[in-house]
Structure formats: structure tokens, C-alpha cells
Design an enzyme around this catalytic site. Structure first.
Site, mmCIF file in Angstrom:
data_model
loop_
_atom_site.group_PDB
_atom_site.id
_atom_site.type_symbol
_atom_site.label_atom_id
_atom_site.label_comp_id
_atom_site.label_asym_id
_atom_site.label_seq_id
_atom_site.Cartn_x
_atom_site.Cartn_y
_atom_site.Cartn_z
ATOM 1 N N ASP A 21 45.771 52.405 44.721
ATOM 2 C CA ASP A 21 46.708 51.851 43.733
ATOM 3 C C ASP A 21 48.125 52.386 43.864
ATOM 4 O O ASP A 21 48.774 52.701 42.865
ATOM 5 C CB ASP A 21 46.184 52.106 42.302
ATOM 6 N N GLN A 49 41.836 51.025 49.170
ATOM 7 C CA GLN A 49 41.585 52.322 48.523
ATOM 8 C C GLN A 49 42.626 53.361 49.001
ATOM 9 O O GLN A 49 43.752 52.989 49.239
ATOM 10 C CB GLN A 49 40.151 52.818 48.777
ATOM 11 N N LYS A 94 53.096 44.830 47.513
ATOM 12 C CA LYS A 94 54.431 44.313 47.815
ATOM 13 C C LYS A 94 54.769 44.472 49.300
ATOM 14 O O LYS A 94 55.396 43.604 49.896
ATOM 15 C CB LYS A 94 55.426 45.005 46.891
ATOM 16 N N GLY A 122 39.969 46.710 35.279
ATOM 17 C CA GLY A 122 40.796 46.744 34.064
ATOM 18 C C GLY A 122 40.838 48.112 33.398
ATOM 19 O O GLY A 122 41.453 48.295 32.348
ATOM 20 N N ARG A 123 40.180 49.103 34.028
ATOM 21 C CA ARG A 123 40.140 50.431 33.401
ATOM 22 C C ARG A 123 41.527 51.085 33.401
ATOM 23 O O ARG A 123 42.274 50.942 34.372
ATOM 24 C CB ARG A 123 39.194 51.355 34.185
ATOM 25 N N ALA A 138 38.291 46.628 46.104
ATOM 26 C CA ALA A 138 39.752 46.533 46.111
ATOM 27 C C ALA A 138 40.163 45.363 45.227
ATOM 28 O O ALA A 138 39.366 44.466 44.965
ATOM 29 C CB ALA A 138 40.245 46.310 47.530
ATOM 30 N N GLY A 139 41.385 45.381 44.789
ATOM 31 C CA GLY A 139 41.839 44.238 43.987
ATOM 32 C C GLY A 139 43.325 44.071 44.147
ATOM 33 O O GLY A 139 44.063 45.042 44.188
ATOM 34 N N HIS A 140 43.754 42.852 44.303
ATOM 35 C CA HIS A 140 45.191 42.609 44.334
ATOM 36 C C HIS A 140 45.488 41.272 43.684
ATOM 37 O O HIS A 140 44.627 40.400 43.589
ATOM 38 C CB HIS A 140 45.748 42.685 45.758
ATOM 39 N N GLY A 198 50.537 50.654 45.157
ATOM 40 C CA GLY A 198 51.492 49.543 45.221
ATOM 41 C C GLY A 198 51.650 48.972 46.614
ATOM 42 O O GLY A 198 52.745 48.579 47.036
ATOM 43 N N THR A 214 33.158 50.873 41.055
ATOM 44 C CA THR A 214 33.568 49.558 40.568
ATOM 45 C C THR A 214 32.350 48.651 40.347
ATOM 46 O O THR A 214 32.502 47.490 40.004
ATOM 47 C CB THR A 214 34.508 48.887 41.591
HETATM 48 P P1 IMP Z 1 33.318 52.298 44.760
HETATM 49 O O1 IMP Z 1 34.261 52.102 45.892
HETATM 50 O O2 IMP Z 1 33.185 51.093 43.884
HETATM 51 O O3 IMP Z 1 31.996 52.834 45.213
HETATM 52 O O4 IMP Z 1 33.913 53.424 43.787
HETATM 53 C C1 IMP Z 1 34.025 54.792 44.190
HETATM 54 C C2 IMP Z 1 35.276 55.407 43.602
HETATM 55 O O5 IMP Z 1 36.417 54.827 44.219
HETATM 56 C C3 IMP Z 1 35.454 55.177 42.100
HETATM 57 O O6 IMP Z 1 36.064 56.328 41.541
HETATM 58 C C4 IMP Z 1 36.398 53.999 42.032
HETATM 59 O O7 IMP Z 1 37.137 53.972 40.834
HETATM 60 C C5 IMP Z 1 37.284 54.281 43.231
HETATM 61 N N1 IMP Z 1 37.881 53.069 43.811
HETATM 62 C C6 IMP Z 1 37.276 52.129 44.560
HETATM 63 N N2 IMP Z 1 38.138 51.169 44.921
HETATM 64 C C7 IMP Z 1 39.326 51.515 44.412
HETATM 65 C C8 IMP Z 1 40.628 50.926 44.479
HETATM 66 O O8 IMP Z 1 40.872 49.882 45.105
HETATM 67 N N3 IMP Z 1 41.609 51.611 43.822
HETATM 68 C C9 IMP Z 1 41.377 52.776 43.164
HETATM 69 N N4 IMP Z 1 40.193 53.351 43.083
HETATM 70 C C10 IMP Z 1 39.171 52.733 43.698
#
Ligand code: IMP
Length: 481
Positions: free
Chosen positions: A31, A265, A36, A345-346, A57-59, A33, A148
Site C-alpha cells: 500500500d 504487496q 499511480k 476495507g480494513r 492485492a487490490g487497486h 501507492g 485477506t
Molecule cells: P494474505 O496475503 O491474504 O495471506 O495475507 C497475509 C498478510 O499480508 C496479512 O497481514 C494481509 O493484511 C497482508 N496483505 C496481503 N496483501 C496485501 C496488500 O496488497 N497490501 C497490504 N497488505 C497485504
């Protein structure tokens, strides 16, 4: 304050003038950024490839003024219409229903994805992986990783056990069936033996909407045939996109095409170098990313490591030495920086930028740094900088072969998550700057307090700050000549 608006000579284009392969990775807990930069460089690249992680991952993709969250499809998909190739590489794990959903969304939005290519060797997340993750995270209680819930861990576990389902298997039903039977039997034995579940509990859990809402349950039992049929069906839906992406990238590179590697990540979440076990299950470093698309790390011309400063974030469980105790300050930063997870959304946890961790990351991802979100701390009177940790536990520990007792300090990062949680940060204080810094365009015109802060980062970490991001817009980036 009268702002100096002298024009910088450089834009982000400066980084890619003479190169063929660029990587954008994150040096923290994700996260930072990336969006961009990936978006900007997608305009330059011919191929945009992801190589690690999956639907964790999310974007956000902005279409017609509306925002859509994507987890698997690379951000470069908006450039598909110009003939650019987006790749989901061999190192990824694919949550098939989510992938199909994203493709349907693209259809609905009339966004073309005809040049999307999916590696036949990427691994597939199966419903029983999600089940296992739901059950095991719950059982961990306070020690939960806070994943996630996209079953990244169980999917990679089957890969490492050498039994996992690969994308190509989806196109070969007999092989798929054999693998699903074998893997499900293993998972069921774990669910029963380790977590004490009975067959009917498992079938009940399988009715969760994340597990197909009962689709895979028949007469009170998990229905393997339906899993095989559904996954074969989904495989066929994407058949035209599946290929040997390693070979494709190699061929394109030999013709001089340009490649953008899109990290996911962050280094501190990596299975090898992150705060184990509070990590994801892929290696998000430049090395993992190269392996995950099938190229040599030696072919990367420039790797930009993103770093949030002067604050950083973490989502989920695990140690975070510089996490703010002042919740009011954390909330102020969270709100201004819009620090909420894109996938879940956390609210993100907030802390000061940790230079011990950054120095460690520079050693792996290399020295080229881009500082992001710097504008969020405009107007802060002072900033904390962590260059040292102090062991703060009553009981002694052995870490990396050395004994630590209360009061002992270290300037080395501790990648054992349990051990790292026994340390507190030792801070130095730096002067903050007046804002708004996004009104500046040339690096040398930035407030001297900000430049001093950057100098401190460089001196301690050995990194070189190549650019700073002072707002979400592409043009809100100040390049250091
Ligand atoms: P997992 O990848 O879903 O197994 O999650 C393992 C850890 O990585 C958790 O603490 C998640 O919150 C964190 N995590 C996984 N993907 C992301 C991401 O894209 N951004 C930030 N934290 C992530």
C-alpha cells in the site's frame, strides 16, 4: 508563504528514456501507492506483468468518473485497447471466480482485454483452500495473521507440496480430477485431524458465499465432481488467454519491446524476507517478481522501490515497531491519507517510517527509492525517525545467533515476527515542513526541512531518493535530477 513554482526539467518519463525493463515494487508492508506509477509507466511499456500474489492485492481503476476495485487484473488493462499485453505470470495464484468476475466487469464496462495473457503455470486457488484458511485463521485466535481470506497461503502451500492445481490442469479434466481428489483428501484429513471438524461441519462451512454458497455440497457432503466441473468450465472460459507467458515475454524482449514488472504487496510481507509468520506466502521482492514472470533479475534495468514517508502503514496482524500509540494522530493521518485496505476495507495501522526496516529492504530491492504520500504530513511540527530498536522484554532471546536482554539495541532489522515484537523503536526527532508541498515542482525548491529529512534517509539506508510523490496526480511527482 510565497511558493516558488520554478518548473522541474524532468517528469517520470525521465526514468524510462533509455531502458527496456522497469520494475515497481514496495519496500514496506504494501500500500505504498504503486498504482499511480504503474499507471504512468503502463503508458510507456508494451507488456505489463504481475508475478506474485493473487486476489489479496487490490487497486482501483477509474472509468468514467467511477472507481472499480480489481484484485487480479493488472492496472495496465486500460491500455489493452492500444495493443499492450497484460500478463498474469507463473508465480501468481489465481482465485478463479474472482478472475471471471473481473473479466465480466471489464465486459460490462466495455474495457477490452484481448491482449491479456495468463500463465499456464500459475497456481489455482480451490474452494478447499479458502475453507482451510477460514478455519485456520479462526483457530489462531489472537495470533491470526489477519489474511485477506483469499487463501493465498493454502494455495502456495499446495504449490510447495508439489501437488497444487495449475492453470493448465483446468484444461485437462482427468488430470484436474485426480489432483482435486488427492488435494481434497489431504485437506479433509487436516480439517478433521487438526481442527476436529466432522464431514457434516465441513459441508456446512462450504455453504459460505466465499465457498460457492453450497454449490459444492451434495447430500451433506463435499461434491468433488462439481468442483472439477466448475473449475473446468472456468478454465474453458479463459482458454484463449492461457499461454506460456515466460516464452511470450522472452520473445517480445528479444524484439526490443518494453516490460513493466508490477510488484504486489511489499518486501516486509514476503515469505522469505518479511516478518515471518506475519507475512503473505509469496516473495514480493524484485527477485520473487522476476521469478514469478520467468525472467532473469539481471535483465531489470531499473527497480523503483516505493516507500511511504514520513509515515508508513500495515494491514492485518504482526509486529510494527514504529506503530503510533497516539490514536488521535494515527486517525488524522489515516483520514487524510485515505488509509483503508482496497481489498478488505480494513483501516490500516499507522506508524512512523522505519529506517531500520528500509535499510534492510534497500539491501534486497536495491537503492532506487520513490517516497510517496509525503504531502500527508505537511504542517507537522516534528517527525520521528527510527534508526535503532531496543529490546524491551524481560526474558532474554537469541536472535540471529546473538543474545538479547532488556536494553540491548540493534540497528539491524529482525525478520522473525515474534522476536521483532519484543523491540521498541528508538527515535530521533526531525523538524517538519510547512506545506503544501504539492505546489512545488523542482526538488531544490522544496523546504529545507524536507530535504534534510530525505538526506537522513539516504545516509542511513544507502538508498537514493529518485522522486517524491506529493499527491495522487501523475504531475504531483517531483523528480530528483
Ligand atoms: P494474505 O496475503 O491474504 O495471506 O495475507 C497475509 C498478510 O499480508 C496479512 O497481514 C494481509 O493484511 C497482508 N496483505 C496481503 N496483501 C496485501 C496488500 O496488497 N497490501 C497490504 N497488505 C497485504
Amino acid at each position: 508563504m510565497v511558493l516558488n513554482r520554478r518548473k522541474s526539467k524532468q517528469t517520470l518519463k525521465h526514468f524510462v528514456d533509455k531502458i527496456q525493463v522497469l520494475a515497481v515494487v514496495c519496500n514496506q508492508w504494501g500500500d505504498t501507492g504503486k498504482g499511480k506509477f504503474v499507471d504512468f509507466f503502463s503508458g510507456w511499456a508494451d507488456i505489463i506483468a504481475r508475478g506474485t500474489g493473487g486476489a489479496n492485492a487490490g487497486h482501483t481503476i477509474n472509468v468514467g468518473g467511477k472507481e472499480y476495485i480489481f484484485n487480479l487484473i493488472p492496472s495496465g488493462i486500460l491500455y489493452d485497447q492500444y495493443g499492450k499485453i497484460n500478463v498474469l505470470g507463473n508465480g501468481m495464484v489465481l482465485h478463479m471466480p474472482r478472475l471471471i468476475e473481473e473479466l465480466e466487469k471489464l465486459n460490462e464496462l466495455e474495457i477490452s482485454y484481448s491482449n491479456l495473457r495468463i500463465s499456464s503455470n500459475a497456481h489455482v486457488t480451490m474452494p478447499y483452500h479458502i475453507l482451510l484458511e477460514l478455519v485456520s485463521e479462526k483457530a489462531k485466535g489472537k495470533k491470526a495473521i489477519g489474511t485477506t481470506l483469499r487463501a493465498i497461503g493454502p494455495t502456495y502451500a499446495d504449490k510447495i507440496r508439489r501437488t497444487g492445481v495449475r492453470v493448465n490442469d483446468l484444461l485437462n479434466p482427468a488430470k484436474l480430477e485426480e489432483k482435486v481428489k488427492e488435494n481434497y483428501a489431504f485437506t479433509e484429513a487436516v480439517l478433521k485431524g487438526v481442527f476436529g471438524l466432522r464431514k457434516k461441519d465441513i459441508a456446512q462451512l462450504m455453504k459460505d458465499e466465499r465457498l460457492g454458497s453450497g454449490r459444492y455440497v451434495y447430500k451433506g457432503k463435499v461434491n468433488i465432481s462439481e468442483i472439477v466441473a466448475h473449475y473446468s468450465f472456468m478454465g474453458n472460459e479463459i482458454k484463449h488467454l492461457i499461454t506460456d507467458t515466460k516464452e511470450l515475454i522472452e520473445r517480445k524482449l528479444s524484439k526490443g519491446k518494453k516490460l513493466l514488472l508490477e510488484g504486489a504487496q511489499g518486501l516486509l510481507l514476503g515469505i522469505d524476507h518479511g516478518t515471518f509468520p506475519y507475512v503473505t506466502s509469496s516473495d514480493p521482492s524484485i527477485n520473487g517478481l522476476c521469478s514469478g514472470v520467468g525472467i532473469s533479475a539481471l535483465s531489470v534495468d531499473l527497480c523503483l522501490g516505493l516507500v511511504k514517508a514520513p509515515y508508513m502503514t500495515r494491514v492485518g496482524g504482526g509486529p510494527f515497531p514504529t506503530e503510533l500509540e497516539d490514536e488521535a494522530l494515527a486517525e488524522k493521518i489515516r483520514k487524510k491519507g485515505r488509509e483503508y485496505g482496497a481489498t478488505t476495507g480494513r483501516p490500516r495501522r499507522i506508524g512512523w517510517t522505519d529506517l531500520v526496516a528500509l535499510k534492510y529492504a534497500v539491501g534486497i530491492n536495491g537503492p532506487n527509492l520513490v517516497l510517496t504520500k509525503m504531502d500527508i504530513c505537511d504542517g507537522f511540527e516534528e517527525l520521528k525517525i527510527c534508526k535503532k530498536y531496543i529490546y524491551s522484554n524481560e526474558e532474554k532471546s537469541i536472535i540471529n545467533g546473538k543474545e538479547f536482554s532488556k536494553g540491548k539495541t540493534t540497528t539491524s532489522f529482525i525478520s522473525d515476527g515474534e522476536m521483532l515484537s519484543k523491540f521498541k523503536p528508538v527515535y530521533e526527532t526531525a523538524k517538519g515542513w510547512e506545506g503544501p508541498i504539492n505546489e512545488f515542482e523542482a526538488y531544490n525548491d522544496l523546504p529545507k526541512e524536507l530535504r534534510n529529512y530525505i538526506r537522513a534517509i539516504e545516509k542511513f539506508t544507502g538508498g537514493k531518493v529518485r522522486a517524491i510523490s506529493v499527491g495522487p496526480g501523475r504531475e504531483e511527482t517531483i523528480i530528483r535530477d
